[in-house]
Design an enzyme around this catalytic site. Sequence first.
Site, mmCIF file in Angstrom:
data_model
loop_
_atom_site.group_PDB
_atom_site.id
_atom_site.type_symbol
_atom_site.label_atom_id
_atom_site.label_comp_id
_atom_site.label_asym_id
_atom_site.label_seq_id
_atom_site.Cartn_x
_atom_site.Cartn_y
_atom_site.Cartn_z
ATOM 1 N N ASP A 215 -7.690 -4.036 3.377
ATOM 2 C CA ASP A 215 -8.017 -4.702 3.382
ATOM 3 C C ASP A 215 -8.073 -5.541 4.899
ATOM 4 O OD1 ASP A 215 -10.972 -6.451 2.695
ATOM 5 O OD2 ASP A 215 -10.322 -7.752 3.418
ATOM 6 N N GLU A 267 8.395 6.427 -1.982
ATOM 7 C CA GLU A 267 9.515 6.161 -2.588
ATOM 8 C C GLU A 267 8.461 7.187 -3.427
ATOM 9 O OE1 GLU A 267 9.569 1.943 -3.708
ATOM 10 O OE2 GLU A 267 10.931 1.401 -1.573
HETATM 11 C C1 GLC Z 1 -13.500 -6.972 4.166
HETATM 12 C C2 GLC Z 1 -13.885 -5.954 3.408
HETATM 13 C C3 GLC Z 1 -15.283 -7.253 3.233
HETATM 14 C C4 GLC Z 1 -14.780 -8.499 2.885
HETATM 15 C C5 GLC Z 1 -14.145 -8.529 4.031
HETATM 16 C C6 GLC Z 1 -12.937 -10.100 4.187
HETATM 17 O O1 GLC Z 1 -14.010 -6.287 5.626
HETATM 18 O O2 GLC Z 1 -15.135 -5.101 2.714
HETATM 19 O O3 GLC Z 1 -15.976 -7.161 2.091
HETATM 20 O O4 GLC Z 1 -15.407 -9.646 3.104
HETATM 21 O O5 GLC Z 1 -12.532 -7.730 3.755
HETATM 22 O O6 GLC Z 1 -12.287 -9.455 2.234
#
Ligand code: GLC
Length: 551
Positions: A215, A267
């Site tokens: 993310d 790993e």
């Molecule tokens: C990313 C995710 C989104 C989230 C953001 C903060 O863009 O896809 O859904 O709100 O990160 O974590």
Amino acid sequence: MTIAQGPSARTISTDPDWWRQAGVYQIYPRSFTDADGDGLGDIAGITSRVPYLASLHIDAVWLSPFYPSPLADGGYDVADYRNVDHRLGTLADFDALVDALHASGIRMIIDIVPNHSSHLHPWFQEALAAAPGSAARERYIFRDGVGPGAAQPPSAWGSNFGGPAWTRVPDGQWYLHLFAKEQPDFNWDNREIQEDFLTTLRFWSDRGVDGFRVDVANSLVKDLSEPFRASIDRVLGGDLPIDGSDPLYDRDDVHAVFERWREVLNEYDPPRSAVAEAWVPRERRLLYARPTELGQAFNFDLLLAGWNPREFHDVITSNLNDAAATGASSTWVLSNHDVVRHATRYGLPGGADHNAWLLGSDAAILEDREIGLRRARAATLLVLALPGSAYLYQGEELGLSEVAELDDHVLQDPTWERTGHQEKGRDGCRVPLPWTRGGESFGFGPDGSHLPQPDWFGELSVEAQDGVYGSTLELYRAALRARAQLKSNEELDWQGRDTEGILHFSRPGGWHCVTNFSPEPVDLPAGVVVVCSGPLQKGLLPTDTTAWMLQ
Ligand code: GLC
């Protein structure tokens, strides 16, 4: 309801490069299937649908966050990185899901959220209780304010969800959050943070997880030297510089983090895969996808492109060239949990403001569902023929449109409140799936759904489409199944008709993919039609339709 089964039970491939041309299906767990009747989807619900997932002929599931979370941002606010939200189940339930997927030949990719935690994470609670300057505060980004009484935030940086990126705590200090105030940003200069995420990668890899979706991979490392420099304004959709010079996003030093992650992922046998979510310019995206780092990065170019053959052609060509140059494999995305569903996007006038349509603030923006779905099916079939991995979002295989008719009081996306009700947010693509034509929450669960489903969901349900020739569900099944034969290598040859509004390319083994963007039906090349996104018209390929041919 009977669910069509695959030809035979599949086993997990032993190919270490399985991720290079995978069909990956994203599950947003709280909206998939609710087994225990609390209105929130759960892990046991997903496990009960493994036969359905197998019937789609996907290679992997990508599971959005399922961790303990106060749900300030749909689970992207994680309170414990090595556990399961008790409303979704237990670690034992998670293990059972991984086993069931593997037994059906499906790999498991999970979301990992390293930029920020939940404000309820024990470390943030410890930081709040600790004094300014303490080691506990060093795990996050705390600073003194400026101006009289230090009452102004340390900088003018804005949050991605609207409003300021700083929030003040009772002792007067401020902490940084690039998203909601319930999502404090970690300090990635801190060794404990760096090491803890390696522990998390190992924790899930040891449990049999096959890969990770990272993310906001582009924002971990920040230039926090003072005085703070201005950053691009994400709220206004600013474009990032291509030299890594923004203080908050896409800094060169972030790559050292992912090089270390790659060592840990390697790993394992086979090495664990990874894909970066990094909204950065194309030239910079490929850095995250280097084999020495994550291997793949989401390519959102098609998701941002209009229904236009020239744009499709250029996006495909440039991304395949990038992949070839770096040894990464391409990715393709038309929908996910953050954007208006592509069946709706293609049904709105070109260039329409999606948010204005969702808000109903511009009466001139009307959705044409028929055109939208026809184009969405054609686009998906085109994408599934491309070399690289296709990331599909739950519900697109049913041809779901965006649910625009959500009342203000049911909205959950923090964007709605943080923008002072200027942006409706992303709930319209997160409405729980319809499994049955009718009944309690269209089969999502025994007792309601956490976001209301519209009446029209019934006719798009799995039950309504299962086994129905020509349905969107059967189109996805047929295409994903046939796609297995396209994967012998990652070559694509354009067949040179794109200037006429037709995109035509071939893949090894005599496969051809033709999409007609023009207003008139067109001839097909010689060969047998294997899959088609809509019925032919007197042997011709109609407008907004894709066909796969075998010569
Ligand atoms: C990313 C995710 C989104 C989230 C953001 C903060 O863009 O896809 O859904 O709100 O990160 O974590």
